[in-house]
Design a protein around this motif. Structure first.
Motif, PDB file in Angstrom:
ATOM      1  N   UNK A 203      13.677  10.162  -6.063  1.00 57.16           N
ATOM      2  CA  UNK A 203      14.263  11.435  -5.631  1.00 57.16           C
ATOM      3  C   UNK A 203      15.638  11.220  -5.014  1.00 57.16           C
ATOM      4  N   UNK A 204      15.778  10.210  -4.160  1.00 57.19           N
ATOM      5  CA  UNK A 204      17.078   9.976  -3.528  1.00 57.19           C
ATOM      6  C   UNK A 204      18.122   9.560  -4.552  1.00 57.19           C
TER       7      UNK A 204
ATOM      8  N   UNK B  54       0.788  -1.219   0.000  1.00 52.51           N
ATOM      9  CA  UNK B  54       0.000   0.000   0.000  1.00 52.51           C
ATOM     10  C   UNK B  54       0.822   1.271   0.000  1.00 52.51           C
ATOM     11  N   UNK B  55       2.121   1.149   0.093  1.00 55.67           N
ATOM     12  CA  UNK B  55       2.996   2.319   0.126  1.00 55.67           C
ATOM     13  C   UNK B  55       3.984   2.297  -1.034  1.00 55.67           C
ATOM     14  N   UNK B  56       3.662   1.554  -2.076  1.00 56.46           N
ATOM     15  CA  UNK B  56       4.571   1.372  -3.208  1.00 56.46           C
ATOM     16  C   UNK B  56       4.850   2.698  -3.899  1.00 56.46           C
ATOM     17  N   UNK B  57       3.837   3.512  -4.087  1.00 60.36           N
ATOM     18  CA  UNK B  57       4.029   4.789  -4.780  1.00 60.36           C
ATOM     19  C   UNK B  57       4.923   5.711  -3.956  1.00 60.36           C
ATOM     20  N   UNK B  58       4.667   5.792  -2.668  1.00 57.54           N
ATOM     21  CA  UNK B  58       5.491   6.646  -1.806  1.00 57.54           C
ATOM     22  C   UNK B  58       6.944   6.193  -1.827  1.00 57.54           C
ATOM     23  N   UNK B  59       7.172   4.891  -1.712  1.00 51.66           N
ATOM     24  CA  UNK B  59       8.545   4.388  -1.736  1.00 51.66           C
ATOM     25  C   UNK B  59       9.188   4.600  -3.098  1.00 51.66           C
ATOM     26  N   UNK B  60       8.420   4.457  -4.158  1.00 52.79           N
ATOM     27  CA  UNK B  60       8.972   4.680  -5.500  1.00 52.79           C
ATOM     28  C   UNK B  60       9.403   6.129  -5.682  1.00 52.79           C
TER      29      UNK B  60
END
Length: 114
Positions: free
Chosen positions: A94-95, A83-89
């Protein structure tokens, strides 16, 4: 025996960094301090490149193997990432860009200095 000497030089820098972190309670990890100390020793020719060159080539050849524990750790915590794939991507993207830019500027700076 040559490789052991070279490894001891690298580990010596690492342990010195860890000791400095613990003694002075620094917010920077000891491993990073050790890398900085090793860099400074190489830059000021306290340690010559030839003194650690062979073991560095061996360590670089095994570098991909050293990422296996991080990958396994990521796989074991996959349920937390659902459920957090987009945030982690976005964070990874960015990093990665930040690392590229910082690396480019550091290389540019070092080429001017050296």
């Amino acid at each position: 025996m040559k490789y052991l000497k070279q490894l001891m030089i690298i580990l010596g820098a690492y342990f010195l960094g860890v000791i400095l972190e613990l003694v002075f309670k620094l917010p920077i990890p000891g491993t990073v301090i050790g890398l900085i100390l090793l860099f400074l020793a190489l830059y000021f020719k306290i340690i010559k490149i030839e003194m650690i060159e062979d073991i560095c080539e061996i360590l670089i050849s095994f570098m991909s193997f050293l990422f296996v524990p991080a990958g396994v750790g990521l796989m074991t915590s996959f349920n937390m990432l659902k459920g957090k794939v987009i945030a982690f991507s976005v964070i990874i993207f960015i990093s990665t860009i930040v690392v590229w830019v910082v690396t480019a500027y550091v290389v540019k700076f070092l080429r001017k200095v050296c």
